[in-house]
Design a protein around this motif. Structure first.
Motif, PDB file in Angstrom:
ATOM      1  N   ARG A 273       6.641  -4.048  -0.220  1.00 29.43           N
ATOM      2  CA  ARG A 273       6.488  -2.629   0.093  1.00 29.43           C
ATOM      3  C   ARG A 273       5.692  -1.916  -0.998  1.00 29.43           C
ATOM      4  O   ARG A 273       4.885  -1.026  -0.707  1.00 29.43           O
ATOM      5  CB  ARG A 273       7.850  -1.978   0.281  1.00 29.43           C
ATOM      6  N   CYS A 274       5.905  -2.287  -2.235  1.00 31.34           N
ATOM      7  CA  CYS A 274       5.134  -1.687  -3.326  1.00 31.34           C
ATOM      8  C   CYS A 274       3.663  -2.080  -3.236  1.00 31.34           C
ATOM      9  O   CYS A 274       2.768  -1.263  -3.475  1.00 31.34           O
ATOM     10  CB  CYS A 274       5.707  -2.108  -4.676  1.00 31.34           C
ATOM     11  N   LEU A 275       3.395  -3.327  -2.877  1.00 25.51           N
ATOM     12  CA  LEU A 275       2.009  -3.790  -2.758  1.00 25.51           C
ATOM     13  C   LEU A 275       1.292  -3.103  -1.604  1.00 25.51           C
ATOM     14  O   LEU A 275       0.060  -2.986  -1.620  1.00 25.51           O
ATOM     15  CB  LEU A 275       1.974  -5.303  -2.557  1.00 25.51           C
ATOM     16  N   GLY A 276       2.049  -2.647  -0.599  1.00 22.39           N
ATOM     17  CA  GLY A 276       1.448  -1.962   0.535  1.00 22.39           C
ATOM     18  C   GLY A 276       1.479  -0.455   0.438  1.00 22.39           C
ATOM     19  O   GLY A 276       1.082   0.233   1.383  1.00 22.39           O
ATOM     20  N   GLY A 277       1.958   0.074  -0.677  1.00 22.33           N
ATOM     21  CA  GLY A 277       1.994   1.522  -0.852  1.00 22.33           C
ATOM     22  C   GLY A 277       3.103   2.212  -0.087  1.00 22.33           C
ATOM     23  O   GLY A 277       3.106   3.441   0.032  1.00 22.33           O
ATOM     24  N   LEU A 278       4.075   1.438   0.418  1.00 23.65           N
ATOM     25  CA  LEU A 278       5.199   2.024   1.139  1.00 23.65           C
ATOM     26  C   LEU A 278       6.331   2.438   0.218  1.00 23.65           C
ATOM     27  O   LEU A 278       7.222   3.187   0.619  1.00 23.65           O
ATOM     28  CB  LEU A 278       5.729   1.029   2.183  1.00 23.65           C
ATOM     29  N   GLN A 279       6.312   1.936  -0.995  1.00 27.72           N
ATOM     30  CA  GLN A 279       7.333   2.260  -1.982  1.00 27.72           C
ATOM     31  C   GLN A 279       6.671   2.285  -3.345  1.00 27.72           C
ATOM     32  O   GLN A 279       5.725   1.532  -3.598  1.00 27.72           O
ATOM     33  CB  GLN A 279       8.468   1.220  -1.944  1.00 27.72           C
ATOM     34  N   ARG A 280       7.150   3.155  -4.217  1.00 31.74           N
ATOM     35  CA  ARG A 280       6.547   3.289  -5.541  1.00 31.74           C
ATOM     36  C   ARG A 280       7.308   2.437  -6.549  1.00 31.74           C
ATOM     37  O   ARG A 280       8.530   2.526  -6.636  1.00 31.74           O
ATOM     38  CB  ARG A 280       6.570   4.758  -5.990  1.00 31.74           C
ATOM     39  N   PRO A 281       6.612   1.590  -7.292  1.00 33.03           N
ATOM     40  CA  PRO A 281       7.301   0.812  -8.323  1.00 33.03           C
ATOM     41  C   PRO A 281       7.740   1.713  -9.468  1.00 33.03           C
ATOM     42  O   PRO A 281       7.219   2.823  -9.636  1.00 33.03           O
ATOM     43  CB  PRO A 281       6.234  -0.184  -8.781  1.00 33.03           C
ATOM     44  N   THR A 282       8.695   1.241 -10.242  1.00 28.56           N
ATOM     45  CA  THR A 282       9.140   2.008 -11.410  1.00 28.56           C
ATOM     46  C   THR A 282       8.022   2.130 -12.430  1.00 28.56           C
ATOM     47  O   THR A 282       7.882   3.168 -13.090  1.00 28.56           O
ATOM     48  CB  THR A 282      10.366   1.335 -12.042  1.00 28.56           C
ATOM     49  N   ARG A 283       7.207   1.096 -12.537  1.00 25.41           N
ATOM     50  CA  ARG A 283       6.088   1.096 -13.479  1.00 25.41           C
ATOM     51  C   ARG A 283       5.018   0.131 -12.981  1.00 25.41           C
ATOM     52  O   ARG A 283       5.299  -0.756 -12.165  1.00 25.41           O
ATOM     53  CB  ARG A 283       6.528   0.715 -14.894  1.00 25.41           C
ATOM     54  N   GLY A 284       3.812   0.315 -13.481  1.00 24.28           N
ATOM     55  CA  GLY A 284       2.701  -0.549 -13.118  1.00 24.28           C
ATOM     56  C   GLY A 284       1.791   0.089 -12.079  1.00 24.28           C
ATOM     57  O   GLY A 284       2.048   1.187 -11.573  1.00 24.28           O
ATOM     58  N   THR A 285       0.706  -0.606 -11.765  1.00 21.60           N
ATOM     59  CA  THR A 285      -0.292  -0.093 -10.833  1.00 21.60           C
ATOM     60  C   THR A 285      -0.602  -1.126  -9.759  1.00 21.60           C
ATOM     61  O   THR A 285      -0.523  -2.338  -9.988  1.00 21.60           O
ATOM     62  CB  THR A 285      -1.607   0.266 -11.549  1.00 21.60           C
TER      63      THR A 285
END
Length: 234
Positions: free
Chosen positions: A50-62
């Motif tokens: 989900r983070c890789l698809g922009g559906l969820q924001r990671p705590t840190r990183g890009t």
């Protein structure tokens, strides 16, 4: 596998209240490649997708897809990326059960296609996953393996640059799993890339590259003493 990366993730970490699921995750995905994300249950493989698809924001990183920072982009840019460049196969509810197979495929609506071109693309996609002639069947009446194949066919209609698939062959028989892999092969052959979260050794071998998530970091119980401080292991 030449060309600029379709996806580049750097220094990703994700925290939940009781622990860190994963940390310092780096991933580069080139055109034509496939990466298997592996780890034990509860380790956050679905969260990473989900983070890789922009559906969820990671705590840190890009995370950058086609050079665009997903977690710094505006809503319009994200919508365009999800429509044109990103394809998803969720672990559950891969289809809308009340809709026909054809309706499930038409939902992606690739930009610029005429009705005839969309119909041709749907026919080609269904043939690729072995579901020719099932267009009017209600998706909820299909087996679990057939529903996963509908989800793959939807990607073949959409033709995204990057596919994120969550356990796409889980609980499938060998024939259905092979059909799913064959469909994903078409994505790679067209210059796209695939990232899958999986426990399936055959799918991981098909990918050829693996990202193994480290075991989740558990909190250290508080010990006695005046400070009562706790810390995480290094």
């Amino acid at each position: 596998m030449s060309g600029e990366p379709l996806l580049r993730a750097e220094g990703l970490g994700f925290d939940v209240p009781t622990r860190t699921l994963w940390d310092q995750v780096d991933l580069t995905v080139a055109p034509g490649s496939a990466v298997a994300v592996r780890g034990v249950s509860g380790q956050g493989k679905s969260t990473l997708l989900r983070c890789l698809g922009g559906l969820q924001r990671p705590t840190r990183g890009t995370v950058r897809v086609l050079g665009i920072d997903l977690h710094d982009a505006d809503c319009r840019t994200l919508r365009r990326l999800r429509r044109d460049a990103l394809g998803f196969i969720p672990q559950d509810e891969a289809v809308v059960p009340e809709w026909s197979v054809r309706q499930n495929l038409r939902v992606v609506r690739p930009q610029g296609l005429t009705r005839a071109e969309l119909g041709d693309r749907i026919g080609t996609a269904l043939d690729a996953v072995g579901l020719t002639g099932r267009e009017q069947v209600r998706a909820g009446l299909l087996s679990g393996g057939e529903q996963q194949r509908v989800a793959v066919a939807r990607l073949l209609v959409q033709r995204p640059r990057l596919v994120l698939a969550d356990e796409p062959t889980a609980w499938l028989d060998d024939v259905s799993a092979g059909r799913v892999r064959a469909g994903l092969d078409l994505v790679r052959d067209a210059g796209g890339a695939v990232v899958v979260a999986t426990h399936d050794p055959e799918l991981a071998a098909w990918c050829g590259t693996a990202l193994d998530l480290a075991p989740p970091r558990q909190p250290v119980p508080r010990t006695g003493g005046r400070s009562g401080a706790s810390r995480r292991p290094g």
